[in-house]
Design a protein around this motif. Structure first.
Motif, PDB file in Angstrom:
ATOM      1  N   ASP A 109       0.877  -1.323   0.177  1.00 21.96           N
ATOM      2  CA  ASP A 109      -0.107  -0.066   0.158  1.00 21.96           C
ATOM      3  C   ASP A 109       1.105   1.202   0.081  1.00 21.96           C
ATOM      4  O   ASP A 109       2.169   0.958   0.222  1.00 21.96           O
ATOM      5  N   PRO A 110       0.283   2.387  -0.272  1.00 19.54           N
ATOM      6  CA  PRO A 110       1.134   3.743  -0.482  1.00 19.54           C
ATOM      7  C   PRO A 110       1.821   4.166   0.953  1.00 19.54           C
ATOM      8  O   PRO A 110       1.301   5.278   1.410  1.00 19.54           O
TER       9      PRO A 110
ATOM     10  N   LYS B 114      -1.602   7.185  -6.563  1.00 16.94           N
ATOM     11  CA  LYS B 114      -2.661   7.738  -5.509  1.00 16.94           C
ATOM     12  C   LYS B 114      -1.870   8.479  -4.338  1.00 16.94           C
ATOM     13  O   LYS B 114      -0.426   8.143  -4.207  1.00 16.94           O
ATOM     14  N   GLN B 115      -2.482   9.429  -3.729  1.00 17.57           N
ATOM     15  CA  GLN B 115      -1.890   9.799  -2.427  1.00 17.57           C
ATOM     16  C   GLN B 115      -1.744   8.822  -1.390  1.00 17.57           C
ATOM     17  O   GLN B 115      -2.450   7.955  -1.130  1.00 17.57           O
ATOM     18  N   GLY B 116      -0.578   9.071  -0.528  1.00 15.37           N
ATOM     19  CA  GLY B 116      -0.495   8.389   0.590  1.00 15.37           C
ATOM     20  C   GLY B 116       0.469   8.971   1.540  1.00 15.37           C
ATOM     21  O   GLY B 116       0.479  10.246   1.762  1.00 15.37           O
ATOM     22  N   GLN B 117       1.480   7.987   2.292  1.00 11.58           N
ATOM     23  CA  GLN B 117       2.220   8.551   3.280  1.00 11.58           C
ATOM     24  C   GLN B 117       3.354   9.382   2.568  1.00 11.58           C
ATOM     25  O   GLN B 117       3.656   9.253   1.469  1.00 11.58           O
ATOM     26  N   THR B 118       3.727  10.700   3.136  1.00 16.24           N
ATOM     27  CA  THR B 118       4.303  11.565   2.786  1.00 16.24           C
ATOM     28  C   THR B 118       5.880  10.910   2.909  1.00 16.24           C
ATOM     29  O   THR B 118       6.349  10.425   3.923  1.00 16.24           O
TER      30      THR B 118
ATOM     31  N   TYR C 296      13.356  17.219  -0.838  1.00 13.69           N
ATOM     32  CA  TYR C 296      12.144  16.895  -1.593  1.00 13.69           C
ATOM     33  C   TYR C 296      11.428  15.994  -0.557  1.00 13.69           C
ATOM     34  O   TYR C 296      11.688  15.277   0.379  1.00 13.69           O
ATOM     35  N   THR C 297      10.001  16.352  -0.729  1.00 14.26           N
ATOM     36  CA  THR C 297       9.176  15.255  -0.279  1.00 14.26           C
ATOM     37  C   THR C 297       7.989  15.152  -1.255  1.00 14.26           C
ATOM     38  O   THR C 297       7.744  15.943  -2.152  1.00 14.26           O
ATOM     39  N   ASN C 298       7.367  14.078  -1.007  1.00 14.30           N
ATOM     40  CA  ASN C 298       6.322  13.792  -1.974  1.00 14.30           C
ATOM     41  C   ASN C 298       5.173  12.783  -1.297  1.00 14.30           C
ATOM     42  O   ASN C 298       5.733  11.798  -0.664  1.00 14.30           O
ATOM     43  N   ASP C 299       4.058  12.935  -1.360  1.00 16.90           N
ATOM     44  CA  ASP C 299       3.042  11.939  -0.826  1.00 16.90           C
ATOM     45  C   ASP C 299       2.274  11.426  -1.897  1.00 16.90           C
ATOM     46  O   ASP C 299       1.305  10.547  -1.530  1.00 16.90           O
ATOM     47  N   TRP C 300       2.779  11.524  -3.176  1.00 16.65           N
ATOM     48  CA  TRP C 300       2.016  10.504  -4.186  1.00 16.65           C
ATOM     49  C   TRP C 300       2.938   9.275  -4.345  1.00 16.65           C
ATOM     50  O   TRP C 300       3.818   9.354  -4.404  1.00 16.65           O
ATOM     51  N   TRP C 301       2.119   8.142  -4.747  1.00 21.72           N
ATOM     52  CA  TRP C 301       2.637   6.733  -5.008  1.00 21.72           C
ATOM     53  C   TRP C 301       2.363   6.092  -6.134  1.00 21.72           C
ATOM     54  O   TRP C 301       1.202   6.571  -6.704  1.00 21.72           O
ATOM     55  N   ALA C 302       3.136   5.566  -6.929  1.00 22.08           N
ATOM     56  CA  ALA C 302       2.786   4.905  -8.186  1.00 22.08           C
ATOM     57  C   ALA C 302       2.528   3.389  -8.021  1.00 22.08           C
ATOM     58  O   ALA C 302       3.248   2.805  -7.380  1.00 22.08           O
ATOM     59  N   TYR C 303       1.555   2.998  -8.571  1.00 26.41           N
ATOM     60  CA  TYR C 303       1.023   1.620  -8.485  1.00 26.41           C
ATOM     61  C   TYR C 303       1.932   0.839  -9.571  1.00 26.41           C
ATOM     62  O   TYR C 303       1.617   1.425 -10.918  1.00 26.41           O
ATOM     63  N   LEU C 304       2.660  -0.185  -9.397  1.00 27.55           N
ATOM     64  CA  LEU C 304       3.249  -1.016 -10.433  1.00 27.55           C
ATOM     65  C   LEU C 304       2.511  -2.444 -10.693  1.00 27.55           C
ATOM     66  O   LEU C 304       2.495  -3.119  -9.767  1.00 27.55           O
ATOM     67  N   PRO C 305       1.619  -2.483 -11.621  1.00 34.56           N
ATOM     68  CA  PRO C 305       0.672  -3.525 -11.877  1.00 34.56           C
ATOM     69  C   PRO C 305       1.615  -4.829 -12.068  1.00 34.56           C
ATOM     70  O   PRO C 305       1.013  -6.026 -11.633  1.00 34.56           O
ATOM     71  N   GLN C 306       2.754  -4.878 -12.450  1.00 35.38           N
ATOM     72  CA  GLN C 306       3.474  -6.079 -12.679  1.00 35.38           C
ATOM     73  C   GLN C 306       4.055  -6.617 -11.356  1.00 35.38           C
ATOM     74  O   GLN C 306       4.829  -7.647 -11.447  1.00 35.38           O
TER      75      GLN C 306
ATOM     76  N   GLY D  27       2.370  -5.624  -8.310  1.00 32.28           N
ATOM     77  CA  GLY D  27       1.229  -5.834  -7.464  1.00 32.28           C
ATOM     78  C   GLY D  27       1.681  -4.830  -6.267  1.00 32.28           C
ATOM     79  O   GLY D  27       1.289  -5.271  -5.100  1.00 32.28           O
ATOM     80  N   GLY D  28       2.210  -3.902  -6.291  1.00 35.40           N
ATOM     81  CA  GLY D  28       2.573  -2.828  -5.291  1.00 35.40           C
ATOM     82  C   GLY D  28       2.858  -1.569  -5.726  1.00 35.40           C
ATOM     83  O   GLY D  28       2.834  -1.205  -6.889  1.00 35.40           O
ATOM     84  N   TYR D  29       3.340  -0.761  -4.661  1.00 37.72           N
ATOM     85  CA  TYR D  29       3.388   0.697  -5.008  1.00 37.72           C
ATOM     86  C   TYR D  29       4.852   1.059  -4.498  1.00 37.72           C
ATOM     87  O   TYR D  29       5.730   0.647  -3.746  1.00 37.72           O
ATOM     88  N   ILE D  30       5.422   2.151  -5.282  1.00 39.01           N
ATOM     89  CA  ILE D  30       6.733   3.016  -4.839  1.00 39.01           C
ATOM     90  C   ILE D  30       6.305   4.373  -4.825  1.00 39.01           C
ATOM     91  O   ILE D  30       5.367   4.863  -5.515  1.00 39.01           O
ATOM     92  N   SER D  31       7.186   5.121  -3.857  1.00 42.38           N
ATOM     93  CA  SER D  31       6.973   6.600  -3.847  1.00 42.38           C
ATOM     94  C   SER D  31       7.251   7.123  -5.236  1.00 42.38           C
ATOM     95  O   SER D  31       8.461   6.822  -5.623  1.00 42.38           O
TER      96      SER D  31
END
Length: 400
Positions: free
Chosen positions: A331-332, A354-358, A364-374, A376-380
């Motif tokens: 999850d993010p 989707k937005q998640g934990q910062t 730099y800071t970022n609260d957006w996370w990318a979903y990698l379908p291949q 099955g999970g997220y990276i910041s």
């Protein structure tokens, strides 16, 4: 070889800007980040990245024709692709029942699914070494396949192999081999694990370029490749030897050898599409010192450029990443342990965001996370090579 895990201060800002600009240039010049549409096939012309030596053969079993051939007869060191021949040699003449003893099944299945080297060492040592290759050359009428060169007889990964002989091996398995042999080999290749036995991420090439159904046997060898980091970080295994064998340190190789034994190799082979419609063999060598993530990205771009009838291309947007040991999470957020880690600097398919934990990587800071379908999970998103926190051309993930 790899960028540091954190970028700091003004220097970090400069590097992030340069990285983002380079990523944007790659998108504009290569087309690698253009969303792929399942119904549209790529042009029938392999796009080989600069510095890469490749042997390519794509065979459409439905029409009985090749849709791609580039240096198809050129010999490469096989790395783990030779495990197909080790398996076929073991199964030869075991009919009519082809019952596989439990001890051998326990070796052969991880050798095919997860490229287990200990199993390959066992069959090479106990069934004749180079004699295995000679038998398979005779039985399958292979023309470009040969045992390891003199002085390297103990190294199964130095077996010579071409793309067209690889296609011939798959055609035997699919069209001529007894049904129990075909079902055992292909059934295991369909269950290829993302993490190989030595903790390398082996879902490059075919496995990244096309949606299932596919079946793959991959190969990799290179002293510049780092320790495997696939899977939870605390389970990372020791470095794979450059030949694919763990029983001894691999020799340096000789410049005069007909088959290059030193440049980093990465191979993707297997079938794509319903009914194993198309056989794909892509064998590659990369410049000395090439990182695993760079080789992984280059063979991915090459494989995505091929005309593969029956292949369905995944939906999403390809982006470069930066940093080492980037964690993929369920999850993010960083609350749960990582599922796996990306090869350093690898290109990934982003399905949504989707937005998640910062996440903070100063400045730099970022609260957006990318979903990698291949995966099955997220990276910041902070680790994606883009100047924007929110990727401008990736949709938001549907609310759960």
């Amino acid at each position: 070889m790899h960028r540091t895990a954190r970028l700091r201060g003004t220097a970090g800002h400069v590097w992030r800007t340069l990285l983002a600009s380079a990523a944007a240039l790659l998108v504009l010049t290569s087309g690698a980040a253009t969303p792929a549409t399942a119904a549209v096939q790529a042009p029938a012309a392999a796009q080989i990245p600069d510095g890469v030596t490749a042997g390519v053969a794509v065979f459409d079993r439905q029409t009985g024709t090749f849709t791609e051939q580039v240096n198809a007869g050129t010999q490469f060191r096989s790395a783990s692709v030779v495990k197909l021949l080790l398996t076929l040699d073991f199964l030869w003449n075991r009919g009519p029942s082809y019952v596989i003893p439990a001890a051998d099944r326990a070796r052969l299945e991880p050798m095919l699914r997860s490229s287990d080297d200990d199993a390959a060492n066992y069959y090479w040592s106990n069934y004749g070494g180079s004699a295995i290759i000679n038998r398979m050359v005779r039985e399958l009428s292979l023309t470009d396949t040969a045992p390891p060169p003199a002085g390297y007889e103990g190294y199964w990964g130095y077996t010579a192999l071409s793309a067209r002989d690889t296609v011939k091996i798959y055609r035997y398995i699919l069209d001529t081999a007894p049904a129990p042999v075909r079902e055992f080999v292909m059934g295991n290749l369909r269950q290829s694990t993302r993490c190989a036995s030595d903790k390398f991420d082996q879902h490059f090439g075919i496995a990244g370029a096309f949606d299932r159904p596919w079946a793959v046997k991959q190969g990799w060898a290179g002293s510049s490749y780092p320790k495997g980091t696939c899977g939870p970080p605390d389970t990372a295994a020791a470095t794979r030897a450059t030949t694919g064998a763990r029983t001894a340190a691999a020799p340096e190789g000789r410049a005069a050898d007909a088959v290059n034994l030193t440049r980093p190799a990465l191979h993707t082979t297997g079938t794509v599409g319903a009914g194993d419609r198309t056989i794909v063999a892509v064998l590659t060598l990369h410049p000395d010192g090439t990182s695993y993530g760079k080789a992984y990205t280059d063979i991915g771009r090459l494989t995505r450029s091929l005309n593969v009838p029956g292949g369905v291309r995944p939906t999403g947007k390809w982006y470069g990443t930066w940093s080492e040991h980037v964690n993929v999470r369920r999850d993010p957020s960083t609350a749960n342990p990582p599922m796996t880690q990306l090869p350093a600097g690898v290109e990934v398919l982003v399905g949504c965001q989707k937005q998640g934990q910062t996440v903070s990587v100063p400045p730099y800071t970022n609260d957006w996370w990318a979903y990698l379908p291949q995966y099955g999970g997220y990276i910041s998103n902070i680790y994606i090579s883009s100047p924007d926190n929110r990727l401008p051309d990736v949709p938001d993930c549907a609310a759960s």
